[in-house]
Design an enzyme around this catalytic site. Structure first.
Site, PDB file in Angstrom:
ATOM      1  N   HIS A 154       0.822  -1.211   0.000  1.00 51.95           N
ATOM      2  CA  HIS A 154       0.000   0.000   0.000  1.00 51.95           C
ATOM      3  C   HIS A 154       0.857   1.263   0.000  1.00 51.95           C
ATOM      4  O   HIS A 154       0.535   2.250  -0.677  1.00 51.95           O
ATOM      5  CB  HIS A 154      -0.927  -0.019   1.217  1.00 51.95           C
ATOM      6  N   GLU A 177       2.013   1.943  -3.451  1.00 53.73           N
ATOM      7  CA  GLU A 177       0.917   2.523  -4.243  1.00 53.73           C
ATOM      8  C   GLU A 177       0.901   4.042  -4.113  1.00 53.73           C
ATOM      9  O   GLU A 177       0.767   4.770  -5.099  1.00 53.73           O
ATOM     10  CB  GLU A 177      -0.416   1.927  -3.800  1.00 53.73           C
ATOM     11  N   HIS A 178       1.075   4.550  -2.898  1.00 49.46           N
ATOM     12  CA  HIS A 178       1.113   5.999  -2.692  1.00 49.46           C
ATOM     13  C   HIS A 178       2.322   6.625  -3.384  1.00 49.46           C
ATOM     14  O   HIS A 178       2.217   7.681  -4.014  1.00 49.46           O
ATOM     15  CB  HIS A 178       1.162   6.304  -1.191  1.00 49.46           C
ATOM     16  N   GLU A 227      -4.232   7.972   7.516  1.00 51.07           N
ATOM     17  CA  GLU A 227      -5.274   7.197   6.843  1.00 51.07           C
ATOM     18  C   GLU A 227      -5.658   5.983   7.685  1.00 51.07           C
ATOM     19  O   GLU A 227      -6.843   5.641   7.812  1.00 51.07           O
ATOM     20  CB  GLU A 227      -4.771   6.746   5.469  1.00 51.07           C
TER      21      GLU A 227
END
Length: 461
Positions: free
Chosen positions: A75, A78-79, A155
């Site tokens: 993840h 991905e950022h 997040e």
């Protein structure tokens, strides 16, 4: 984190089945597949209803490939994929797609990571060039990473730590799976995020982001020859990598019921029951997985399904009650019952009532009439997912990344139609005992008077 629950998109009748199956067959006939010399698979789904295209790059790597101490890497990368290349400044990828009149984003799952753009068909070449650039030329700036990891930690606070049901789902998986990586959250454990470095993320990119670990799905108003030419131009020159998959961490047999309790600020208690059940590996052979899909629909697949009709509206022991099953994935599958008890009902009582509804099916079965109604609506929901070019691209990508094939999509629908009442009753009898069960209970604490925290800047999805 979204909970995968089968809900139909519309009320269908049996009269709809013929055109629906015709539409499904037409979709399969319009798909073309080829592979570049470097191992990158390209799947083209032609849909000429509108001059638009969904362009997706799927990497077969996700949270399931992480190990203890490294959770959240898939993840985090991905950022970082939006933070610049040797040719683009941070954020320029998104600005260019917007300037083309398109929209873009990305998502990480347990099993894969995917990036997409939705654009007017004449802009396809431009977004292909952008994706090829960041597959090969991503820049890992320490300052950009330092800023982005703070966004990711916020997040996590916003979407998990401050969301009691998400927190409970996380605890459920961590308890149900003793060793399999599905026990870890996709976003990662906070301690792992706090110790993650930019070198960790770069190593993940270097290990997994390669053409021979990627599948491109292009869906919409395109011709296969056009896509092949552009794919060769922008991706064909990229070098493949040696992919070394770690050994599978197979889950040991569960020996008894597991329980976990989470205390968190919430308005109501909440309950989740997860049963270990078979996953769908072979569409032609795995009858039980298809029967479990239908069982979930019998319990919670339409407005008047059993759990809602009996527990919520008739007996009023629950404010909500549901069932979900998704057998498509690289790892083990779970069948989940969940619900919020109504006033005067305890979580223990609701647990018994949820299990009693499965037991009722195990003992009494389902009628041909009920099963026909359920399957009609279940199949309708499966087919209507394809109403958009993006929905078609999503379905193709998920199947490919999970170890199945886009060719199986229509066959699954055909086989769902053939599930019998005896098969549904058999899985209800076989898989819902204590030895396969994990129970997670949310105990509500007083809700803080603090105002809600605004989403952090840079939160993408």
């Amino acid at each position: 984190m979204m909970k995968l629950r089968i809900k139909t998109l519309l009320a269908a009748t049996s009269l709809l089945l013929a055109p629906l199956f015709a539409a499904a067959a037409q979709t399969a006939a319009n798909i073309t597949e080829f592979t570049l010399g470097n191992g990158m698979k390209i799947i083209v789904n032609e849909d000429h209803r509108a001059p638009t295209v969904a362009h997706m790059i799927w990497y077969r790597v996700g949270a399931v490939d992480e190990r203890n101490g490294t959770t959240g890497l898939a993840h985090a990368l991905e950022h970082m994929m939006f933070k610049g290349t040797t040719h683009l400044k941070p954020g320029e990828f998104s600005r260019r797609v917007a300037a083309l009149g398109g929209r873009e984003n990305a998502f990480t799952s347990r099993d894969y990571t995917a990036y997409f753009q939705q654009i007017e068909q004449s802009r396809l070449e431009a977004v292909m060039a952008l994706e090829a650039d960041r597959m090969a030329n991503l820049v890992f700036d320490k300052n950009e990473f330092a800023n982005e990891i703070r966004v990711i930690m916020e997040e996590r606070r916003l979407r998990t730590d401050d969301q009691p049901q998400a927190l409970l789902f996380e605890a459920l998986n961590a308890t149900a799976f003793a060793v399999h990586p599905y026990r870890n959250p996709i976003i990662g454990w906070m301690d792992d995020l706090e110790h993650m470095t930019v070198e960790d993320v770069k190593a993940w990119h270097d290990q997994w982001y390669a053409p021979n670990n990627a599948t491109m799905v292009v869906s919409g108003d395109v011709q296969p020859q056009q896509v092949r030419r552009l794919a060769e131009k922008y991706f064909g020159k990229l070098k493949p990598k040696t992919l070394v998959r770690t050994r599978p961490q197979n889950e040991p047999e569960q020996k008894g019921i597991k329980r976990v309790t989470v205390k968190a600020p919430a308005e109501n208690p909440y309950l989740m029951l997860a049963f270990k059940v078979p996953a769908l590996r072979d569409v032609e052979k795995d009858d039980e997985a298809l029967a479990l899909d239908v069982l979930a629909a019998v319990l919670d697949g339409y407005d008047n399904a059993r759990l809602g009709a009996r527990l919520v509206r008739t007996e009023r022991v629950a404010n909500e009650a549901g069932a979900s099953y998704s057998g498509v994935g690289r790892g083990p599958a779970q069948f989940i019952l969940d619900g919020t008890p109504a006033a005067g009902t305890t979580t223990e009582q609701l647990e018994g009532r949820l299990r009693a509804e499965v037991t009722r099916i195990a003992q009494e079965g389902v009628s041909e009439e009920e099963l026909k109604r359920v399957k009609t609506q279940l199949i309708a929901s499966q087919v209507y997912k394809r109403d958009s070019v993006f929905g078609q691209a999503m379905e193709i990508g998920v199947m490919e990344m999970s170890g199945l094939s886009y060719r199986d999509i229509d066959r699954i629908i055909e086989r769902l139609r053939d599930v019998t009442p005896q098969q549904v009753q058999a899985v209800a009898q076989k898989y819902f005992g204590d030895d396969a069960l994990t129970v997670a209970t949310l105990v509500p604490l007083p809700i803080s008077e603090k105002p809600p925290v605004a989403p952090p800047a840079g939160l993408r999805h």
